[in-house]
Design a protein around this motif. Structure first.
Motif, PDB file in Angstrom:
ATOM      1  N   ILE A 789       4.132  -4.427   4.825  1.00 18.52           N
ATOM      2  CA  ILE A 789       2.683  -4.522   4.642  1.00 18.52           C
ATOM      3  C   ILE A 789       2.038  -5.157   5.865  1.00 18.52           C
ATOM      4  CG2 ILE A 789       0.872  -5.647   3.272  1.00 18.52           C
ATOM      5  CD1 ILE A 789       2.772  -5.402   0.839  1.00 18.52           C
ATOM      6  N   LYS A 790       2.718  -6.180   6.424  1.00 21.09           N
ATOM      7  CA  LYS A 790       2.212  -6.831   7.635  1.00 21.09           C
ATOM      8  C   LYS A 790       2.112  -5.836   8.798  1.00 21.09           C
ATOM      9  CE  LYS A 790       3.103 -10.912  10.525  1.00 21.09           C
ATOM     10  NZ  LYS A 790       3.258 -10.289  11.824  1.00 21.09           N
ATOM     11  N   LEU A 791       3.181  -5.003   8.962  1.00 28.77           N
ATOM     12  CA  LEU A 791       3.172  -3.991  10.044  1.00 28.77           C
ATOM     13  C   LEU A 791       2.071  -2.962   9.827  1.00 28.77           C
ATOM     14  CD1 LEU A 791       6.994  -3.340  10.579  1.00 28.77           C
ATOM     15  CD2 LEU A 791       5.432  -4.490  12.146  1.00 28.77           C
ATOM     16  N   ALA A 792       1.781  -2.639   8.553  1.00 30.64           N
ATOM     17  CA  ALA A 792       0.716  -1.674   8.263  1.00 30.64           C
ATOM     18  C   ALA A 792      -0.622  -2.208   8.748  1.00 30.64           C
ATOM     19  CB  ALA A 792       0.666  -1.382   6.770  1.00 30.64           C
ATOM     20  N   HIS A 793      -0.879  -3.506   8.496  1.00 30.97           N
ATOM     21  CA  HIS A 793      -2.141  -4.107   8.948  1.00 30.97           C
ATOM     22  C   HIS A 793      -2.246  -4.125  10.473  1.00 30.97           C
ATOM     23  CE1 HIS A 793      -4.122  -5.467   5.258  1.00 30.97           C
ATOM     24  NE2 HIS A 793      -2.901  -5.753   4.762  1.00 30.97           N
ATOM     25  N   GLU A 794      -1.048  -4.281  11.147  1.00 25.35           N
ATOM     26  CA  GLU A 794      -1.064  -4.389  12.614  1.00 25.35           C
ATOM     27  C   GLU A 794      -1.074  -3.017  13.309  1.00 25.35           C
ATOM     28  OE1 GLU A 794       2.452  -6.627  13.291  1.00 25.35           O
ATOM     29  OE2 GLU A 794       1.547  -8.570  12.752  1.00 25.35           O
ATOM     30  N   HIS A 795      -0.745  -1.985  12.553  1.00 25.73           N
ATOM     31  CA  HIS A 795      -0.652  -0.633  13.140  1.00 25.73           C
ATOM     32  C   HIS A 795      -2.050  -0.151  13.545  1.00 25.73           C
ATOM     33  CE1 HIS A 795       0.387   3.576  13.699  1.00 25.73           C
ATOM     34  NE2 HIS A 795       1.678   3.306  13.453  1.00 25.73           N
ATOM     35  N   THR A 796      -2.178   0.331  14.772  1.00 26.89           N
ATOM     36  CA  THR A 796      -3.502   0.718  15.301  1.00 26.89           C
ATOM     37  C   THR A 796      -4.156   1.850  14.520  1.00 26.89           C
ATOM     38  OG1 THR A 796      -2.415   2.173  16.895  1.00 26.89           O
ATOM     39  CG2 THR A 796      -2.968  -0.050  17.644  1.00 26.89           C
ATOM     40  N   LYS A 797      -3.342   2.709  13.896  1.00 29.41           N
ATOM     41  CA  LYS A 797      -3.912   3.841  13.156  1.00 29.41           C
ATOM     42  C   LYS A 797      -4.031   3.545  11.655  1.00 29.41           C
ATOM     43  CE  LYS A 797      -2.402   7.468  16.338  1.00 29.41           C
ATOM     44  NZ  LYS A 797      -1.605   8.706  16.501  1.00 29.41           N
ATOM     45  N   VAL A 798      -3.151   2.681  11.147  1.00 36.13           N
ATOM     46  CA  VAL A 798      -3.150   2.403   9.712  1.00 36.13           C
ATOM     47  C   VAL A 798      -4.108   1.252   9.375  1.00 36.13           C
ATOM     48  CG1 VAL A 798      -1.712   1.797   7.706  1.00 36.13           C
ATOM     49  CG2 VAL A 798      -0.746   3.164   9.591  1.00 36.13           C
ATOM     50  N   GLY A 799      -4.116   0.208  10.240  1.00 39.18           N
ATOM     51  CA  GLY A 799      -4.912  -0.992   9.994  1.00 39.18           C
ATOM     52  C   GLY A 799      -6.371  -0.733   9.663  1.00 39.18           C
ATOM     53  N   PRO A 800      -7.087   0.143  10.392  1.00 36.88           N
ATOM     54  CA  PRO A 800      -8.513   0.380  10.102  1.00 36.88           C
ATOM     55  C   PRO A 800      -8.761   0.874   8.672  1.00 36.88           C
ATOM     56  CG  PRO A 800      -7.956   1.230  12.270  1.00 36.88           C
ATOM     57  CD  PRO A 800      -6.668   0.799  11.641  1.00 36.88           C
ATOM     58  N   HIS A 801      -7.770   1.544   8.066  1.00 37.33           N
ATOM     59  CA  HIS A 801      -7.944   2.051   6.703  1.00 37.33           C
ATOM     60  C   HIS A 801      -7.713   0.953   5.648  1.00 37.33           C
ATOM     61  CE1 HIS A 801      -8.277   6.258   7.940  1.00 37.33           C
ATOM     62  NE2 HIS A 801      -7.319   5.990   8.826  1.00 37.33           N
ATOM     63  N   LEU A 802      -7.267  -0.231   6.099  1.00 39.38           N
ATOM     64  CA  LEU A 802      -7.014  -1.347   5.184  1.00 39.38           C
ATOM     65  C   LEU A 802      -8.042  -2.469   5.319  1.00 39.38           C
ATOM     66  CD1 LEU A 802      -3.126  -1.645   5.665  1.00 39.38           C
ATOM     67  CD2 LEU A 802      -4.344  -0.438   3.852  1.00 39.38           C
ATOM     68  N   THR A 803      -8.775  -2.458   6.423  1.00 36.44           N
ATOM     69  CA  THR A 803      -9.744  -3.532   6.704  1.00 36.44           C
ATOM     70  C   THR A 803     -10.806  -3.605   5.599  1.00 36.44           C
ATOM     71  OG1 THR A 803      -9.409  -3.218   9.076  1.00 36.44           O
ATOM     72  CG2 THR A 803     -11.376  -4.444   8.392  1.00 36.44           C
ATOM     73  N   GLY A 804     -10.951  -4.784   5.015  1.00 37.40           N
ATOM     74  CA  GLY A 804     -11.963  -5.012   3.970  1.00 37.40           C
ATOM     75  C   GLY A 804     -11.604  -4.409   2.632  1.00 37.40           C
ATOM     76  N   LYS A 805     -10.346  -3.933   2.496  1.00 35.20           N
ATOM     77  CA  LYS A 805      -9.922  -3.290   1.251  1.00 35.20           C
ATOM     78  C   LYS A 805      -8.955  -4.208   0.494  1.00 35.20           C
ATOM     79  CE  LYS A 805     -12.095   0.569   2.294  1.00 35.20           C
ATOM     80  NZ  LYS A 805     -11.409   1.802   2.659  1.00 35.20           N
ATOM     81  N   THR A 806      -8.896  -3.973  -0.818  1.00 32.70           N
ATOM     82  CA  THR A 806      -7.950  -4.717  -1.664  1.00 32.70           C
ATOM     83  C   THR A 806      -6.780  -3.811  -1.991  1.00 32.70           C
ATOM     84  OG1 THR A 806      -9.742  -5.995  -2.656  1.00 32.70           O
ATOM     85  CG2 THR A 806      -7.642  -5.944  -3.857  1.00 32.70           C
ATOM     86  N   ILE A 807      -5.568  -4.335  -1.790  1.00 31.69           N
ATOM     87  CA  ILE A 807      -4.363  -3.559  -2.114  1.00 31.69           C
ATOM     88  C   ILE A 807      -4.081  -3.746  -3.595  1.00 31.69           C
ATOM     89  CG2 ILE A 807      -1.888  -3.309  -1.716  1.00 31.69           C
ATOM     90  CD1 ILE A 807      -2.336  -4.317   1.146  1.00 31.69           C
ATOM     91  N   ASN A 808      -4.189  -2.671  -4.356  1.00 26.51           N
ATOM     92  CA  ASN A 808      -3.996  -2.719  -5.797  1.00 26.51           C
ATOM     93  C   ASN A 808      -2.547  -2.416  -6.206  1.00 26.51           C
ATOM     94  OD1 ASN A 808      -6.790  -3.189  -6.249  1.00 26.51           O
ATOM     95  ND2 ASN A 808      -7.163  -0.995  -5.948  1.00 26.51           N
ATOM     96  N   LYS A 809      -1.885  -1.605  -5.387  1.00 27.96           N
ATOM     97  CA  LYS A 809      -0.529  -1.217  -5.751  1.00 27.96           C
ATOM     98  C   LYS A 809       0.248  -0.854  -4.476  1.00 27.96           C
ATOM     99  CE  LYS A 809       1.952   2.073  -8.769  1.00 27.96           C
ATOM    100  NZ  LYS A 809       1.800   3.228  -9.700  1.00 27.96           N
ATOM    101  N   VAL A 810       1.540  -1.179  -4.476  1.00 28.69           N
ATOM    102  CA  VAL A 810       2.409  -0.851  -3.331  1.00 28.69           C
ATOM    103  C   VAL A 810       3.601  -0.031  -3.839  1.00 28.69           C
ATOM    104  CG1 VAL A 810       3.866  -1.746  -1.494  1.00 28.69           C
ATOM    105  CG2 VAL A 810       1.757  -2.968  -2.119  1.00 28.69           C
ATOM    106  N   ILE A 811       3.766   1.112  -3.237  1.00 22.47           N
ATOM    107  CA  ILE A 811       4.951   1.943  -3.520  1.00 22.47           C
ATOM    108  C   ILE A 811       5.788   1.938  -2.246  1.00 22.47           C
ATOM    109  CG2 ILE A 811       5.799   4.214  -4.178  1.00 22.47           C
ATOM    110  CD1 ILE A 811       2.987   4.707  -5.409  1.00 22.47           C
TER     111      ILE A 811
END
Length: 823
Positions: A789-811
């Motif tokens: 999850i930490k790497l997802a936030h740091e990923h240049t392409k994935v991070g923008p889709h998580l900014t300001g969002k709440t993670i409800n579920k992780v698969i």
């Protein structure tokens, strides 16, 4: 395939196949194989003789000059040939065994003499082979040629037709080449049919047909212009027209005469034959699309079911009768062209009814009827003709035959039966019969004498006919000894002497190239052409690379000689070339085949001088797949040259010192290790399958990666140089030596591919956000969910889709995918 050493020297197309075999030879040696990689010269030939006629320079002198130049050029390219095994077909130590093989053919009834129509070029004063005639002109010089009957030596290759055909299944050759050999041999099953001639005194006219079922549709017959019955069948009113037509046909090549696209031409003899099934008279024509060399030199024409016959019948308004329809009991249009198999129609007489029978059944029934009624027989025919072997030239292997009279032949038969064949070989001149005796092995080699002129006589006889002291001899059939015989001298005393005349014809250039690959195995043997030990050790070439232009004649002739040698028990295999590969042609920069006249020939000397031999070798392979036709591009060679310069810089500094980034202690990155072993695997596997261009691309990828690395283990560079060495041996050897490589690089074993280099502690993780792919990353195999999850936030392409969002579920599937459901 060994080269003909022309005066022009190598052009850029020659080294293509030579480079490929050299790379393969170097690779196989590094893999631990014992490799025989030889070179030689196919040095007899018409060009050297023509040069001698024009300049007076002996052909041997000019040929050796050309060989010296070829040898220099080839050595400049660094090919790893075994020069101790170099052969030259014009060397008496070599052609001694060419003559020996000929005599073995002669003794076994496979060589005979016959008068044959040949191509005669008045300007060149030489007999030309079919392949040396193009559009009725000599290939060399473009001079008009004509047909001429001359005494010729002929080899009975047709005796091996079935084996030459059936054994093609045992060789790994291009399918197209096999098909060409099959077509040249041309085996066909059918019937020989006798057509009674209206002039009963002349007997009958025999034809061969593969479609006896169409005999009811034969509405005219055609003779080749050379057919012996043309003269007797031609009425006086037609003689002038037929004679003009025969003369015109004599200037055409067989290829021109059988060209389906050309207009059909012919002339009526005025005579008729009788169709044995219909009883009807059919006119007998003469046309050049029928060849005397195939079948009987006459055909039954069934215009409704053959393209050529149909065109001819239309042109001359001849009857066209349909006798084959597409369907049984079907409606058909009489006179319409139909060339497929089908069902017989219009095909019945009082004793034979073929109607509605399928083609195969109708063929069989017709053959049985012909045999029962004395009009024919079942026959297998071949397009292949016996090999016209001799040439009326000086520059060729002398044929080791002495011609004697009948009484001397009888003497020789009693004293030296080894000197005579199974059946006498004779020719008649001025009502005198001459008999052929072979020289014994002890009298070989029979070498060419010096002559004043290399110009053949106006009658077509070789210049050897003027070498009187060499020509007229006393010959001892027991010892092989010979002495010049003048008109006034008498027979030497002692047993076994006869008076004779040497054969003046010489062998064609094909002779020396029929068996040269065997001599490479034992080139200095003076007792036999090659010992059994040498032949059993080396066998025949594992890979034979050469141009597709040799797909028929050279390969067919070599296979024939090899099979004879196999039957003699002196070679261990039935076939000479188990694996064959054709390299493509390198075109000029203009995309057209290179030739002096077009001015688009590239001289390898020029490229070597400007860029070096290794650059040329690499570029020839980098142009594309070896089998492809490709144009030369002088701009493309710069890229290959820069690649070698880059390799040099990765190994050495500008001052010539070892590049400081190389170290025995440096640890290569996992990426470099993996890429090195990928390259080892690809270069090896591609060379095994004769793909020479793709390994270069792979080596370029590795060098680019090495260039970016800050530190490289020296062993990695040394392994790379081993991969490069077959392609660029000079550069690789120099760098290997400067980097401290043990022993010469050409004797170093091939790098070993290590599968463990592909084992990695990393895995590819795919990132999804709300089920949509947003990116991926190579991560450690034991990555936890929180780390992912930490790497997802740091990923240049994935991070923008998580900014300001709440993670409800992780698969999360470790090592494969993580899907973050957000809102």
């Amino acid at each position: 395939m060994f080269p003909y050493p022309s005066g022009a020297g190598l052009h850029i197309g020659h080294p293509e196949g030579y480079t490929a075999t050299d790379i393969l030879a170097r690779y196989k040696r590094a893999k631990g194989f014992k490799v025989l990689h030889p070179i030689g010269w196919d040095a007899f030939g018409l060009p050297a003789e023509q040069h001698a006629i024009k300049t007076g320079t002996p052909p041997a002198e000019n040929t050796q000059k050309n060989i010296t130049n070829f040898r220099r050029q080839i050595k400049a390219l660094g090919f790893s040939y075994d020069w101790e095994r170099e052969i030259d077909t014009t060397d008496p130590k070599y052609f001694r065994w060419t003559q020996w093989i000929f005599l073995e053919l002669f003794k076994r009834g496979l060589a005979y003499v016959d008068e044959r129509p040949v191509w005669w070029c008045p300007e060149l004063k030489a007999v030309l082979a079919n392949e040396e005639v193009v559009d009725g002109k000599s290939e060399i010089g473009g001079h008009p040629v004509e047909r001429k009957n001359l005494r010729q030596w002929v080899l009975r290759i047709t005796a091996y037709a079935d084996r030459l055909l059936s054994d093609l299944k045992d060789v790994d050759w291009p399918d197209s080449t096999k098909r060409m050999q099959e077509a040249w041999i041309g085996r066909s099953e059918g019937a020989e049919v006798s057509f009674p001639l209206e002039k009963a005194a002349l007997g009958s006219l025999k034809v061969f047909t593969t479609r006896p079922d169409t005999l009811f549709g034969c509405t005219y017959m055609v003779l080749a212009p050379e057919h012996p019955l043309v003269t007797s069948l031609t009425l006086d009113s037609q003689k002038d027209e037929v004679a003009r037509y025969q003369k015109k046909a004599a200037s055409k090549s067989d290829l021109e005469r059988t060209d389906l696209a050309k207009d059909k031409s012919g002339v009526f003899t005025g005579s008729y034959a009788i169709n044995p099934l219909t009883g009807l008279k059919v006119p007998v024509w003469v046309a050049d699309y029928v060849l005397m060399g195939y079948g009987t030199g006459a055909i039954m024409a069934v215009p409704a079911h053959d393209d050529r016959d149909y065109d001819f019948a239309k042109q001359y308004n001849l009857t066209i009768t349909t006798v084959v329809a597409e369907k049984a009991d079907g409606v058909f249009e009489n006179g319409k062209l139909f060339t497929e198999t089908g069902f017989a129609v219009n095909s019945a007489n009082s004793s034979l009814n073929l109607n509605n029978l399928p083609t195969l059944e109708a063929k069989e029934k017709t053959i049985l009827w012909l045999e029962a009624n004395g009009f024919g027989k079942r026959t297998i025919n071949y397009k292949l003709r016996d090999w016209l072997f001799s040439r009326q030239r000086y520059w060729g292997e002398p044929i080791p035959i002495v011609w004697v009279n009948e009484s001397d032949y009888a003497k020789a038969t009693k004293l030296a039966p080894h000197a005579v064949p199974h059946s006498p070989v004779t020719y008649k001149e001025n009502n005198v019969t001459h008999y052929a005796l072979s020289l014994p092995q002890t009298a070989l080699p029979l070498v060419l004498p010096e002559v004043v002129s290399y110009v053949p006589s106006s009658t077509g006889e070789s210049p050897l006919a003027n070498a009187t002291d060499w020509l007229e001899i006393y010959f001892n059939v027991l010892t092989g000894e010979s002495k010049a015989a003048s008109k006034t001298s008498s027979l030497p005393s002692g047993k076994g002497w006869v008076r004779g005349r040497r054969e003046t014809n010489t062998m064609p250039q094909w002779a020396g190239s029929c068996w040269y690959y065997l001599r490479f195995t034992d080139p200095k043997n003076s007792e036999i052409f090659a010992s059994k030990e040498a032949l059993n050790t080396w066998g025949v070439p594992d890979i034979y690379i050469g141009g597709a232009e040799h797909a028929v004649l050279h390969l067919l002739y070599a296979r024939f000689w090899h099979k004879v040698l196999f039957d003699l028990g002196v070679v261990p295999t039935k076939e000479p070339f188990p694996k064959l590969f054709h390299q493509g042609i390198i075109l000029g920069e203009d995309g057209v085949k290179m030739s002096k006249s077009r001015g688009n020939v590239v001289n390898p000397d020029t490229v070597i001088a400007s860029h070096g031999a290794d650059t040329l070798r690499l570029y020839l392979m980098f142009l594309g797949p070896l089998e492809d036709m490709k144009p030369w591009n002088p701009r493309g060679i710069e890229g290959v040259h820069r690649f070698l310069q880059k390799v040099w810089r990765e190994c050495l500094t500008a001052e010539g010192e070892v590049n400081p980034k190389l170290s025995d202690s440096a640890e290569d990155s996992p990426e470099i290790k993996k890429l090195l072993h990928e390259t080892i695997r690809k270069v090896g596997s591609d060379l095994e399958t004769l793909r020479f261009n793709t390994p270069i691309s792979q080596m370029m990828i590795l060098v680019n990666a090495l260039q970016k690395a800050e530190r490289v283990n020296k062993k990695t560079i040394l392994s790379f140089l081993q991969l490069l060495a077959p392609y660029a041996p000079h550069v690789a050897e120099e760098l290997w030596s400067r980097l401290g490589g043990a022993s010469p690089i050409q004797s170093a074993p091939w790098p070993v591919f290590d599968p463990s280099a592909f084992a990695t502690n990393e895995q590819k993780l795919v990132f999804q956000v709300n089920g949509k792919h947003r990116g991926d990353l190579m991560v450690k195999a034991n990555l936890t969910q929180d780390e992912a999850i930490k790497l997802a936030h740091e990923h240049t392409k994935v991070g923008p889709h998580l900014t300001g969002k709440t993670i409800n579920k992780v698969i999360y599937v470790p090592g494969k995918i993580i899907n973050l459901v957000v809102s």
